[in-house]
Scaffold this motif. Structure first.
Motif, mmCIF file in Angstrom:
data_model
loop_
_atom_site.group_PDB
_atom_site.id
_atom_site.type_symbol
_atom_site.label_atom_id
_atom_site.label_comp_id
_atom_site.label_asym_id
_atom_site.label_seq_id
_atom_site.Cartn_x
_atom_site.Cartn_y
_atom_site.Cartn_z
ATOM 1 N N UNK A 385 0.850 -1.193 0.000
ATOM 2 C CA UNK A 385 0.000 0.000 0.000
ATOM 3 C C UNK A 385 0.881 1.236 0.000
ATOM 4 N N UNK A 386 0.303 2.406 -0.304
ATOM 5 C CA UNK A 386 1.090 3.644 -0.270
ATOM 6 C C UNK A 386 1.638 3.962 1.111
ATOM 7 N N UNK A 387 1.049 3.385 2.165
ATOM 8 C CA UNK A 387 1.533 3.645 3.520
ATOM 9 C C UNK A 387 2.792 2.864 3.852
ATOM 10 N N UNK A 388 3.177 1.936 2.995
ATOM 11 C CA UNK A 388 4.314 1.060 3.281
ATOM 12 C C UNK A 388 5.406 1.329 2.260
ATOM 13 N N UNK A 389 6.664 1.444 2.698
ATOM 14 C CA UNK A 389 7.765 1.688 1.751
ATOM 15 C C UNK A 389 7.940 0.508 0.796
ATOM 16 N N UNK A 561 -9.815 1.036 6.490
ATOM 17 C CA UNK A 561 -10.177 0.273 5.307
ATOM 18 C C UNK A 561 -8.916 -0.319 4.697
ATOM 19 N N UNK A 562 -9.021 -1.553 4.259
ATOM 20 C CA UNK A 562 -7.855 -2.196 3.655
ATOM 21 C C UNK A 562 -7.363 -1.339 2.489
ATOM 22 N N UNK A 563 -6.055 -1.071 2.426
ATOM 23 C CA UNK A 563 -5.535 -0.198 1.383
ATOM 24 C C UNK A 563 -5.796 -0.753 -0.018
ATOM 25 N N UNK A 564 -6.011 0.159 -0.934
ATOM 26 C CA UNK A 564 -6.245 -0.222 -2.318
ATOM 27 C C UNK A 564 -4.914 -0.371 -3.036
ATOM 28 N N UNK A 565 -4.702 -1.524 -3.666
ATOM 29 C CA UNK A 565 -3.450 -1.742 -4.380
ATOM 30 C C UNK A 565 -3.460 -1.002 -5.714
ATOM 31 N N UNK A 566 -2.309 -0.474 -6.113
ATOM 32 C CA UNK A 566 -2.253 0.225 -7.394
ATOM 33 C C UNK A 566 -2.494 -0.751 -8.554
ATOM 34 N N UNK A 567 -2.976 -0.196 -9.662
ATOM 35 C CA UNK A 567 -3.204 -1.024 -10.850
ATOM 36 C C UNK A 567 -1.891 -1.638 -11.308
ATOM 37 N N UNK A 568 -1.878 -2.949 -11.527
ATOM 38 C CA UNK A 568 -0.652 -3.643 -11.913
ATOM 39 C C UNK A 568 -0.940 -4.598 -13.062
#
Length: 654
Positions: A385-389, A561-568
């Motif tokens: 997620x964006x919150x995690x490096x 809320x569970x973080x939204x993963x970026x489009x991959x």
């Protein structure tokens, strides 16, 4: 204090001593059957003695011809106790009414020599009296605990109401005594005193009792409202029709299947809601429906706790401020007025793992918790997620494996595949320990279990750099089938707050899951903050163990809320194993150790790397962000020599 008096009565000599206040009544002057008084008097009860009856049991008294209408002597007591030796071979009967000082649950105790019984009615009606306590045989003075039968069940008594009772006692030989004690709201165990006693008397019909203006108005209102509600012709007569004098309006009795000529049915409880018919009439409830307002609470329960049995909305009220409604407390069997007595919530499980996400490779800073149905992640060069490096993060997944088979012992293979480190715990035991930097590598452990064995599964993972991926699978060894982890792994529902602790360390599982703690590893004494507060102290104080921020309660739900993963997207690379070296000499497949794929989004920065084993000539990269990617591949032989990188391949990822 001692009072002694010798009284002559024919050939009988009666010696009375003790601390009670006694009065002697000359029974030769009484009419036949000892004429029950017309009016009840407070502060005392009549004591009827039946002399010349052998035996030590109450049955020998109640089967005697003189019982109950022809006593040998009648005296009075101002408390339910006689500790003096009166005579041998006699029986005792005390009848009267008891009135509780406060509304609530009361317990009665009897002691006596020989057998002593205590009977109690749910009203003033003697016909409804039941035996609630008995010595069975002789006890010492004041000994209320020799036999379990000496203690009554809890009896609900209302202040302002009188309840008929009987004490039956039988003496054979030697010592004799009897006493009745009680305890209840505001009353410690003590002998029942005259302050709460009334003598037995002939009942005055309720209809003949004069009503106060308020009672008269209320009765008239209820009668008029009832007739209108039932579509009956209004009867203006006053007092309202009450042929049997039981306090119940005749029309009301007829509608609800009672008899207007039977006064005893005023004490009936047709729907078993602990309210008799008279209570139901005055409360306006339906005597044939235990829950008049349909709110899930019996009418008698609502009445006892000051609620309105005709108002369904009060079932949601929290009387004691403990966070649970009256309905929840009723369903759990707890006291809705005691904040310390709260329902125990049963644990609820849903499919999948609970994942705890941290920055740092050693669970350094707890970030959030989320439910992960499966562990099948490939973040490539990214992160969850964006919150995690993108690098240097760690995750702990926890759940319970529930074997799908129904019979016998069966084997399952637990497999992890991670880039980088991994540890797998089964029921708290470390079975896979590969806590190191590595390309995506698989490790397995075999588990044999019976059909009813729930197994705790904890998978710990860290990512140091380059690629990031983590996977967990369960394979049925008998069939070779990989099982859907979301159907065989379960974990606590994070929206609930059950007070269970798998480790039994005083900290609930739900608190541990929500706030980044392992379920089966000791954490109570750990300090995870800069203030020296242990995990146990934080839990007991309703604080977050890492930040010490106040939570609404120790088990407050996490609402992130569970973080939204970026489009991959994915890219699959294929190549052919080399047949020669740079110098033209041949190279066999057995001399190839592995391949190294380097890639990135700039030709000048192919900073991500994947290792592929020698027997593979194809590899799929998953989780690539949209944009242009560049790839090269090298060959590494068994001596550690590395070839030059291949030409750069450019791929547009959509």
């Amino acid at each position: 204090m001692s009072i002694s008096k010798v009284l002559g009565l024919g050939s009988a000599v009666i010696l009375i001593t003790g601390c009670q206040s006694w009065q002697f009544r000359d029974i030769e002057r009484l009419p036949p059957t000892a004429a029950i008084p017309q009016e009840s008097e407070p502060g005392k009860v009549d004591v009827w003695y039946f002399d010349g009856i052998s035996g030590e049991t109450v049955d020998s008294l109640t089967s005697a011809a003189a019982y109950p209408d022809s006593p040998s002597e009648i005296t009075e007591l101002n408390q339910l106790e006689n500790l003096q030796n009166r005579a041998n071979n006699y029986g005792t009967l005390i009848r009267g009414y008891i009135e509780a000082p406060q509304t609530g649950e009361y317990t009665f105790y009897v002691a006596g020599d020989d057998e002593t019984q205590f009977w109690l009615s749910e009203s003033e009606n003697p016909d409804l009296a039941n035996q609630i306590a008995t010595t069975g045989r002789a006890t010492a003075i004041g000994d209320y605990t020799r036999y379990s039968s000496q203690t009554s069940p809890s009896m609900y008594l209302e202040t302002g109401r009188r309840y008929y009772f009987e004490l039956r006692h039988k003496e054979g030989g030697w010592d004799d005594h009897f006493s009745v004690a009680w305890e209840g709201p505001g009353t410690s165990r003590q002998v029942v005193s005259g302050d709460y006693l009334h003598s037995y008397a002939q009942q005055t019909p309720a209809a003949e009792k004069e009503l106060t203006p308020e009672e008269a108005y209320e009765t008239g209102y209820r009668v008029g409202f009832f007739d209108a509600e039932q579509g009956l012709a209004f009867t203006p007569d006053y007092p309202p029709l009450d042929a049997d004098g039981d306090g119940l309006y005749d029309n009301w009795e007829v509608v609800y299947g009672l008899s207007p000529v039977d006064p005893a049915d005023a004490n009936s409880d047709q729907d078993n809601d602990l309210l008799n018919a008279l209570d139901e009439f005055w409360s306006g409830t339906d005597p044939t429906n235990s829950d008049t307002d349909g709110d899930g609470l019996p009418d008698g329960y609502e009445f006892a706790y000051g609620l309105n049995p005709r108002d369904p909305s009060d079932a949601t009220v929290d009387l004691d401020g403990d966070g649970y409604s009256v309905l929840e407390e009723y369903q759990a069997g707890t006291d809705p007025t005691d904040p310390a007595d709260t329902p125990v919530q049963e644990p609820e499980y849903t499919g999948g793992f609970v994942g705890q996400y941290f920055s740092g490779t050693g669970f350094d800073e707890f970030l959030y918790t989320q439910k992960d149905p499966t562990i099948q992640f490939n973040w490539g060069s990214g992160s969850p997620s964006p919150d995690i490096p993108n690098n240097n993060f760690s995750i702990r997944w926890q759940g319970w494996f529930v074997p799908p088979h129904t019979d016998g012992i069966q084997s399952y293979q637990l497999t992890t595949r991670t880039d980088d480190g991994v540890r797998l715990f089964v029921n708290g035991e470390l079975v896979i320990d590969q806590w190191k930097n590595q390309s995506a590598t698989s490790y397995s452990n075999e588990l044999s279990v019976g059909p009813d064995e729930r197994v705790a599964i904890t998978m710990e993972y860290y990512e140091a750099g380059w690629d990031a991926s983590a996977a967990f699978s369960v394979t049925d060894q008998q069939t070779g089938t990989e099982l859907d982890a979301s159907t065989v792994i379960e974990s606590l529902d994070l929206t609930t707050s059950p007070e269970i602790s798998s480790l039994g360390d005083g900290i609930t599982d739900i608190y541990k899951l929500r706030y980044g703690l392992p379920l089966l590893q000791p954490t109570a004494d750990l300090v995870l903050n800069n203030e020296g507060v242990t995990v146990l102290e934080a839990y007991q104080s309703g604080l977050h163990p890492y930040t010490l921020e106040t939570v609404s309660e120790p088990d407050a739900p996490i609402t992130e809320t569970a973080p939204t993963e970026p489009a991959t997207s994915t890219v699959t690379l294929n190549w052919t194993a080399p047949g020669t070296r740079v110098d033209g000499s041949s190279i066999s497949l057995s001399e190839i150790s592995h391949y190294e794929i380097n890639y990135g989004q700039s030709t000048d920065s192919l900073d991500q790397e994947v290792r592929v084993e020698a027997d593979d000539t194809s590899y799929t990269l998953e989780g690539l962000a949209q944009g242009t990617w560049y790839f090269t591949i090298r060959v590494v032989d068994t001596d550690g020599l590395t070839s030059q990188a291949s030409d750069t391949v450019e791929v547009q990822v959509q």
